[in-house]
Every structure is written in structure tokens, then in C-alpha cells.
Design a protein around this motif. Structure first.
Motif, mmCIF file in Angstrom:
data_model
loop_
_atom_site.group_PDB
_atom_site.id
_atom_site.type_symbol
_atom_site.label_atom_id
_atom_site.label_comp_id
_atom_site.label_asym_id
_atom_site.label_seq_id
_atom_site.Cartn_x
_atom_site.Cartn_y
_atom_site.Cartn_z
ATOM 1 N N ALA A 15 49.121 42.438 27.867
ATOM 2 C CA ALA A 15 47.928 42.434 28.735
ATOM 3 C C ALA A 15 47.616 43.843 29.226
ATOM 4 C CB ALA A 15 48.151 41.490 29.918
ATOM 5 N N ILE A 16 48.655 44.603 29.589
ATOM 6 C CA ILE A 16 48.441 45.971 30.077
ATOM 7 C C ILE A 16 47.834 46.841 28.982
ATOM 8 C CG2 ILE A 16 49.625 48.040 30.904
ATOM 9 C CD1 ILE A 16 51.691 46.189 32.220
ATOM 10 N N VAL A 17 48.358 46.718 27.768
ATOM 11 C CA VAL A 17 47.830 47.512 26.650
ATOM 12 C C VAL A 17 46.382 47.134 26.358
ATOM 13 C CG1 VAL A 17 48.060 47.932 24.168
ATOM 14 C CG2 VAL A 17 50.100 47.896 25.619
ATOM 15 N N THR A 18 46.065 45.821 26.405
ATOM 16 C CA THR A 18 44.690 45.374 26.142
ATOM 17 C C THR A 18 43.711 45.941 27.167
ATOM 18 O OG1 THR A 18 45.532 43.315 25.178
ATOM 19 C CG2 THR A 18 43.223 43.352 25.854
ATOM 20 N N VAL A 19 44.099 45.857 28.447
ATOM 21 C CA VAL A 19 43.227 46.379 29.512
ATOM 22 C C VAL A 19 43.048 47.887 29.352
ATOM 23 C CG1 VAL A 19 43.026 46.755 31.994
ATOM 24 C CG2 VAL A 19 43.790 44.535 31.129
ATOM 25 N N ALA A 20 44.133 48.593 29.069
ATOM 26 C CA ALA A 20 44.046 50.052 28.894
ATOM 27 C C ALA A 20 43.130 50.414 27.727
ATOM 28 C CB ALA A 20 45.451 50.618 28.669
ATOM 29 N N ALA A 21 43.207 49.637 26.648
ATOM 30 C CA ALA A 21 42.349 49.904 25.492
ATOM 31 C C ALA A 21 40.873 49.670 25.829
ATOM 32 C CB ALA A 21 42.767 49.014 24.320
ATOM 33 N N LEU A 22 40.595 48.578 26.553
ATOM 34 C CA LEU A 22 39.205 48.286 26.931
ATOM 35 C C LEU A 22 38.639 49.374 27.846
ATOM 36 C CD1 LEU A 22 39.442 44.421 27.546
ATOM 37 C CD2 LEU A 22 38.311 45.589 25.646
ATOM 38 N N VAL A 23 39.460 49.830 28.802
ATOM 39 C CA VAL A 23 39.004 50.893 29.715
ATOM 40 C C VAL A 23 38.760 52.180 28.940
ATOM 41 C CG1 VAL A 23 39.710 52.355 31.652
ATOM 42 C CG2 VAL A 23 40.125 49.883 31.737
ATOM 43 N N ALA A 24 39.622 52.484 27.964
ATOM 44 C CA ALA A 24 39.450 53.703 27.160
ATOM 45 C C ALA A 24 38.153 53.632 26.348
ATOM 46 C CB ALA A 24 40.655 53.875 26.240
ATOM 47 N N VAL A 25 37.879 52.468 25.757
ATOM 48 C CA VAL A 25 36.634 52.298 24.985
ATOM 49 C C VAL A 25 35.421 52.458 25.892
ATOM 50 C CG1 VAL A 25 35.252 50.612 23.701
ATOM 51 C CG2 VAL A 25 37.698 50.841 23.222
ATOM 52 N N TRP A 26 35.504 51.887 27.067
ATOM 53 C CA TRP A 26 34.416 51.990 28.059
ATOM 54 C C TRP A 26 34.174 53.463 28.423
ATOM 55 C CZ3 TRP A 26 35.028 49.385 33.560
ATOM 56 C CH2 TRP A 26 33.895 49.663 34.328
ATOM 57 N N GLN A 27 35.250 54.206 28.709
ATOM 58 C CA GLN A 27 35.129 55.614 29.104
ATOM 59 C C GLN A 27 34.495 56.438 27.967
ATOM 60 O OE1 GLN A 27 36.225 56.973 32.145
ATOM 61 N NE2 GLN A 27 35.356 58.944 31.538
ATOM 62 N N ILE A 28 34.988 56.216 26.763
ATOM 63 C CA ILE A 28 34.480 56.981 25.614
ATOM 64 C C ILE A 28 33.005 56.667 25.370
ATOM 65 C CG2 ILE A 28 34.696 57.238 23.104
ATOM 66 C CD1 ILE A 28 37.725 56.738 23.483
ATOM 67 N N TYR A 29 32.635 55.383 25.466
ATOM 68 C CA TYR A 29 31.239 55.002 25.241
ATOM 69 C C TYR A 29 30.302 55.675 26.248
ATOM 70 C CZ TYR A 29 26.974 52.258 25.284
ATOM 71 O OH TYR A 29 25.650 51.886 25.262
ATOM 72 N N VAL A 30 30.702 55.673 27.526
ATOM 73 C CA VAL A 30 29.844 56.279 28.564
ATOM 74 C C VAL A 30 29.692 57.774 28.318
ATOM 75 C CG1 VAL A 30 29.694 56.814 31.033
ATOM 76 C CG2 VAL A 30 30.371 54.522 30.289
ATOM 77 N N GLU A 31 30.779 58.450 27.947
ATOM 78 C CA GLU A 31 30.709 59.898 27.736
ATOM 79 C C GLU A 31 29.892 60.257 26.494
ATOM 80 O OE1 GLU A 31 34.638 61.411 27.654
ATOM 81 O OE2 GLU A 31 35.016 61.062 29.791
ATOM 82 N N LEU A 32 30.015 59.455 25.446
ATOM 83 C CA LEU A 32 29.293 59.765 24.208
ATOM 84 C C LEU A 32 27.831 59.369 24.268
ATOM 85 C CD1 LEU A 32 31.926 58.796 21.476
ATOM 86 C CD2 LEU A 32 31.383 61.068 22.397
ATOM 87 N N SER A 33 27.529 58.270 24.964
ATOM 88 C CA SER A 33 26.149 57.773 24.994
ATOM 89 C C SER A 33 25.283 58.519 26.000
ATOM 90 C CB SER A 33 26.148 56.271 25.330
ATOM 91 O OG SER A 33 26.621 56.069 26.656
ATOM 92 N N GLY A 34 25.905 59.099 27.034
ATOM 93 C CA GLY A 34 25.127 59.771 28.071
ATOM 94 C C GLY A 34 24.336 58.810 28.942
ATOM 95 N N ILE A 35 24.728 57.568 28.984
ATOM 96 C CA ILE A 35 24.019 56.569 29.789
ATOM 97 C C ILE A 35 24.091 56.932 31.267
ATOM 98 C CG2 ILE A 35 26.060 55.084 30.040
ATOM 99 C CD1 ILE A 35 24.199 52.671 29.719
ATOM 100 N N ARG A 36 23.032 56.649 31.992
ATOM 101 C CA ARG A 36 22.998 57.012 33.416
ATOM 102 C C ARG A 36 24.017 56.191 34.209
ATOM 103 N NH1 ARG A 36 18.192 55.840 36.131
ATOM 104 N NH2 ARG A 36 17.703 54.239 34.576
ATOM 105 N N PRO A 37 24.696 56.815 35.177
ATOM 106 C CA PRO A 37 25.713 56.099 35.961
ATOM 107 C C PRO A 37 25.131 54.957 36.783
ATOM 108 C CG PRO A 37 25.315 58.298 36.865
ATOM 109 C CD PRO A 37 24.612 58.245 35.536
ATOM 110 N N GLN A 38 23.814 55.005 37.066
ATOM 111 C CA GLN A 38 23.205 53.883 37.800
ATOM 112 C C GLN A 38 23.198 52.608 36.951
ATOM 113 O OE1 GLN A 38 21.901 56.896 37.597
ATOM 114 N NE2 GLN A 38 21.811 57.624 39.737
ATOM 115 N N LEU A 39 23.191 52.801 35.621
ATOM 116 C CA LEU A 39 23.234 51.644 34.727
ATOM 117 C C LEU A 39 24.672 51.252 34.394
ATOM 118 C CD1 LEU A 39 20.342 52.401 32.188
ATOM 119 C CD2 LEU A 39 20.363 50.737 34.056
ATOM 120 N N LEU A 40 25.462 52.244 33.976
ATOM 121 C CA LEU A 40 26.855 51.955 33.633
ATOM 122 C C LEU A 40 27.707 53.180 33.948
ATOM 123 C CD1 LEU A 40 28.891 49.963 32.418
ATOM 124 C CD2 LEU A 40 28.469 51.028 30.192
ATOM 125 N N PRO A 41 28.373 53.184 35.083
ATOM 126 C CA PRO A 41 29.263 54.311 35.406
ATOM 127 C C PRO A 41 30.544 54.223 34.586
ATOM 128 C CG PRO A 41 29.398 52.640 37.100
ATOM 129 C CD PRO A 41 28.331 52.175 36.144
#
Length: 259
Positions: A15-41
Motif C-alpha cells: 500500500a505504501i509503495v502504491t501511494v508513493a507511486a501515485l503521488v510521484a505520477v501526480w507530481q510529475i504530471y503537474v510539473e510537465l503539464s504546467g497546469i495552474r495550481p488553482q485547478l490542480l496543485p
């Protein structure tokens, strides 16, 4: 005997590894997409802003935890009292159980605002919403647990002159506890969600009203920080039920353990 810490950590590792992987994917997506933090921080922004506002969030979390424990306590007492009553009376069982089922068909999204209209912004409407949400699983868990008691053991005690009350105490009650703790874990997670929803509809303090205020201010990061705190409270209460079960009904955990 309690499992060693290394065993618990090994069980939680997937469970810990799964959560860490999901958070990492989320972080990478936000940084690469440049989406505004008001929509998805990003997760890092949520953690940073949540920590910066920890005092404010902590006050609201304490209010939510308080009303959750009060409402769940009321629900717990009602579930035990009514489950015991219907176990001793088949007539009352036929009268009450359909009402318990019907209580779960009520749409909370419609009932919660009515509670606020009828009882104001105090603790009472939140307690009623929590009780309405959590009462059913615990009551049904107890009723079915009592009914699943060993009939031969009950007949043996009856042949020895035991009263109905003694049979309940020594056979039906221990038989019901494993199902009760399963229902308790379901109920306690519903209790936190019910409290937050009731606060969201109308309150002066609590994570629900905090989420509502931050949403209106387009602070998505603080909304997600409050959601994270809500999840942590739910998980903490959920894990606490295992500790209580280990003390109150240690045989229940032994029966559930894989052979």
C-alpha cells in the motif's frame, strides 16, 4: 500476541509503495503539464501550504474529530440497545429491522440540510447525521452476529437450566463480537465522512466548513490539504478499532487470521 513491527511494515509495504507511486505520477504530471495550481496543485504544494496553515487546519480537524466521536458514540449506544432488544423479541425484530433498512434509503444529501434548518448550526444536527449514517451497519452486524450463535451450545446451556439472559451472555454475545467489529470499522469511516458532510452543509467550525471556505476562495491546495487530514483521521480511527478488538475480543482476530 501482537505481531512484530517488521511484520506489520511488511504487510503495509504494498500500500505504501502504491501511494508513493501515485503521488510521484501526480507530481510529475503537474510539473510537465504546467497546469495552474488553482485547478490542480502539485502534492508538494499541498504539503507546503497545508503545513503553513497547520494551526488553522488543526483547529478545524479537532472540531471534526470531536463531533465525530460524539455522534459515533451515540450511534454505538443506540445500535447495541436496539440490537439486544430485537434479539430478545422476535416481534420487535420484525418491527424494527425494516425501519433500520429504510433509514439507509434516506438521501443524506437531502436530509443533512434539513437537519441544519431544524436544529441550527450546533452539534446536534451533525450528531444526527453521523448517527443516521453509521447506525445501520453496526446494528445489522450485531443482530446477525447474535443470530449466528452456535445453536448446539445454546441448547446445551438450556438443558443445564441456563436462563435466556445467561445464554445471551455466554453464547450469543461472544458470537456477535467478530461481526460487530467488522461493522464497527465500516461505521467509523462513515462517521468521519458524515461529520465532514454535515459541516459542509452548515457549521461554524470543522473540516467541512473549512473545505467550503477554501473552495470559494479557489484555494485548491488547502482543500486537498483538508481532504488529506480527513483521510488521516479516518485511517487513524480505523486502525484504532483493531487495537480495541485485540483487547475486547482477542479470539475474533485469531479466527480471522489466515491458516
Amino acid at each position: 500476541m501482537a505481531p512484530p513491527a517488521s511484520t506489520g511494515l511488511r504487510r503495509a509495504a504494498p500500500a505504501i509503495v502504491t501511494v508513493a507511486a501515485l503521488v510521484a505520477v501526480w507530481q510529475i504530471y503537474v510539473e510537465l503539464s504546467g497546469i495552474r495550481p488553482q485547478l490542480l496543485p502539485s502534492p508538494s504544494r499541498v504539503a507546503e501550504q497545508g503545513w503553513a496553515h497547520r494551526s488553522e487546519i488543526g483547529v478545524h480537524a479537532a472540531a471534526t474529530l470531536q463531533v465525530t466521536l460524539i455522534g459515533f458514540g451515540v450511534s454505538l449506544v443506540l445500535a447495541w440497545v436496539l440490537a439486544i432488544i430485537v434479539d430478545f423479541s422476535p416481534v420487535l425484530r420484525r418491527a424494527f429491522v425494516p425501519l433500520f433498512v429504510a433509514s439507509q434509503t434516506l438521501p443524506i444529501i437531502a436530509i443533512a440540510p434539513l437537519m441544519v434548518i431544524w436544529f441550527g448550526f450546533g452539534v446536534l444536527p451533525k450528531v444526527l447525521v453521523i448517527a443516521l449514517v453509521t447506525f445501520f451497519p453496526m446494528a445489522i452486524g450485531l443482530i446477525e452476529g447474535f443470530a449466528a450463535a452456535d445453536r448446539e451450545a445454546g441448547a446445551l446451556l438450556r438443558s443445564m437450566g441456563a436462563t435466556r439472559r445467561q445464554i445471551f451472555r455466554y453464547v450469543r454475545l461472544p458470537s456477535a463480537l467478530p461481526r460487530f467489529f467488522t461493522a464497527l470499522r465500516i461505521g467509523i469511516t462513515y462517521a468521519v465522512v458524515g461529520a465532514v458532510f454535515a459541516e459542509y452543509v452548515g457549521a461554524t467550525q470543522g473540516l467541512g466548513i473549512y473545505v467550503s471556505l477554501q473552495k470559494n476562495s479557489f484555494r485548491t491546495d488547502l482543500v486537498l490539504a483538508a481532504v488529506l487530514v480527513t483521510a488521516l483521521v479516518s485511517v487513524s480511527l480505523y486502525l484504532l478499532t483493531f487495537a480495541v478488538e485485540r483487547v475486547v475480543a482477542p479470539w475474533a482476530r485469531a479466527e480471522k487470521a489466515p491458516s
